[in-house]
Design a protein around this motif. Structure first.
Motif, mmCIF file in Angstrom:
data_model
loop_
_atom_site.group_PDB
_atom_site.id
_atom_site.type_symbol
_atom_site.label_atom_id
_atom_site.label_comp_id
_atom_site.label_asym_id
_atom_site.label_seq_id
_atom_site.Cartn_x
_atom_site.Cartn_y
_atom_site.Cartn_z
ATOM 1 N N ASP A 50 127.945 108.458 -11.955
ATOM 2 C CA ASP A 50 128.286 109.212 -12.762
ATOM 3 C C ASP A 50 128.472 110.812 -12.164
ATOM 4 N N GLN A 51 128.458 111.737 -12.958
ATOM 5 C CA GLN A 51 129.041 112.918 -12.343
ATOM 6 C C GLN A 51 128.225 113.261 -11.292
ATOM 7 N N SER A 52 126.639 113.083 -11.236
ATOM 8 C CA SER A 52 125.910 113.536 -10.255
ATOM 9 C C SER A 52 126.174 113.153 -9.030
ATOM 10 N N ASN A 53 126.606 111.746 -8.819
ATOM 11 C CA ASN A 53 126.677 111.318 -7.395
ATOM 12 C C ASN A 53 128.198 110.717 -7.160
ATOM 13 N N ASP A 106 130.629 111.700 -5.404
ATOM 14 C CA ASP A 106 130.994 112.648 -4.335
ATOM 15 C C ASP A 106 132.239 112.088 -3.733
#
Length: 407
Positions: free
Chosen positions: A266-269, A271
């Motif tokens: 998701d947006q948190s990982n 990268d």
């Protein structure tokens, strides 16, 4: 450096000429070439056999239309500098680079909670670094931060170049004539008033036809019930493959696809390494895996994949109002008993959902009709057709899917 004119032969508009070195440099980049391997209309070809065109086709068409729009506005004394013109064409060229395999069908399945627009912006920023800032203005316009608001409307608005191209193109490839629109007329009628995109009154009937065409294409093509169930099965395939892989079951697929199945992204990982992997991910990864999984030892994954490959799709019932309480539970119980499934497993065979569409969104940015005296009206108030107001209302339909041979 572009030393000569480059030409693409497009079945919709004829020859599309590329004269700009930056545009050509972007088209030649591997990130952009990936769009040749991303279908424009997901699995709609299971309904309309001709719908095999790609995002590559679409964005080239959008760029051509943007060039026509720029020429039209300049003829009406709207100042657009060469730098702005290039930025507009770059922004529309790259606006769909963030689409993953099968476009909208898997948009929130491979990566949770991240839209294709977000990923498109990431691609722009990566190429901007590589091209030493040449995309600065395009990014500013794409994000809606540029001081000339109408430029963002040409890229992302009610009557943008994206919608004009996909309606005409998807109508052509699907063979659904009701979706065809007069793109040339619509662009010729564009103007700018108070920094907002408007349509001159002479083009009002073309706008009405455009709104009607959106309605036809959504319910007849994009939200066709067979297309809906096919894409729901596609989502179930990815979910099941990920569930098995995370449980330690061997699920063969390409190294690139495995990155998105072996973990929840998701947006948190999401990268830099995930972005690079996404730049290599396309329809081919998913479809070759699906063909292989038809013979997988897991009966659920095998069933789902065979359904798509052989077009033996579940039955779908669709209606305008919610199904009566208990119908889904009744079907689930029958399927669960016949196939000896757990409560979690039966969800891969029986499921329900809702689809909605609004042909014209009058609540947000509106399509403004410009009269000769300089006054403006929203298309709903300017049109003498009662159907246009009706088309600004959200229409929802409800569906249930289940294995047709079992019931």
């Amino acid at each position: 450096m572009l030393r000569k004119l480059k030409i693409f032969n497009d079945p919709i508009y004829g020859f599309i000429a590329v004269r700009n070195p930056l545009i050509y440099k972007i088209i030649e980049h591997p990130y952009f070439q990936r769009l040749r391997r991303v279908s424009q209309m997901g699995l709609s070809y299971l309904v309309y056999p001709g719908a095999h065109h790609t995002r590559f086709h679409h964005v080239l068409g959008c760029t051509y239309l943007m060039e026509q729009a720029i020429d039209t506005l300049r003829m009406k004394n709207i100042e657009i500098s060469e730098e702005e013109a290039q930025a507009l064409k770059v922004a529309i060229l790259m606006h769909d680079m963030g689409h993953g395999p099968f476009s909208h069908a898997l948009e929130h399945t491979l990566i949770k909670g991240i839209s294709h627009e977000f990923v498109s912006l990431k691609f722009m920023e990566l190429l901007n670094d590589e091209f030493e800032g040449e995309l600065d203005l395009a990014i500013e316009i794409f994000k809606g931060d540029y001081h000339r608001a109408f430029m963002n409307q040409l890229i992302s608005g009610q009557l943008d170049m994206d919608r004009l191209d996909y309606l005409k193109r998807d109508s052509f490839y699907s063979g659904v004539a009701e979706g065809n629109i007069n793109v040339e007329r619509l662009i010729t009628m564009l103007n700018v008033k108070n920094d907002q995109l408007v349509v001159e009154f002479k083009g009002i009937y073309s706008v009405e036809k455009f709104i009607m065409a959106r309605r036809f294409m959504y319910w007849q093509v994009y939200l066709h019930k067979t297309g809906i169930v096919a894409e729901k099965v596609l989502v179930k395939i990815i979910e099941r493959a990920r569930e098995l892989m995370l449980a330690g079951v061997e699920v063969n697929c390409s190294h690139t696809l495995k990155i998105f199945l072996s973990q929840h992204i998701d947006q948190s990982n999401f990268d830099q390494s995930k972005m690079e992997a996404f730049s290599r991910l396309d329809d081919y990864d998913v479809m070759s895996a699906i063909k292989d999984w038809c013979s997988h030892q897991d009966k659920i994954l095998s069933y789902l994949c065979t359904s798509v490959v052989n077009r033996r799709l579940p039955k779908i019932e669709m209606k305008n109002e919610p199904f009566e309480p208990g119908k889904l539970d009744s079907i689930r119980e029958k399927v669960q008993e016949k196939l000896n499934l757990t409560d979690e497993q039966v969800a891969y065979y029986v499921y329900q959902g809702k689809v909605s569409n609004k042909a014209y969104n009058s609540e947000g940015e509106q399509i403004e009709i410009l009269y000769k005296d300089g006054s403006q009206k929203d298309i709903i108030n300017a049109s003498d057709s009662a159907s246009i107001k009706a088309l600004s209302m959200t229409v929802s339909k409800y569906f249930i899917c289940y294995p047709k041979k079992l019931l």
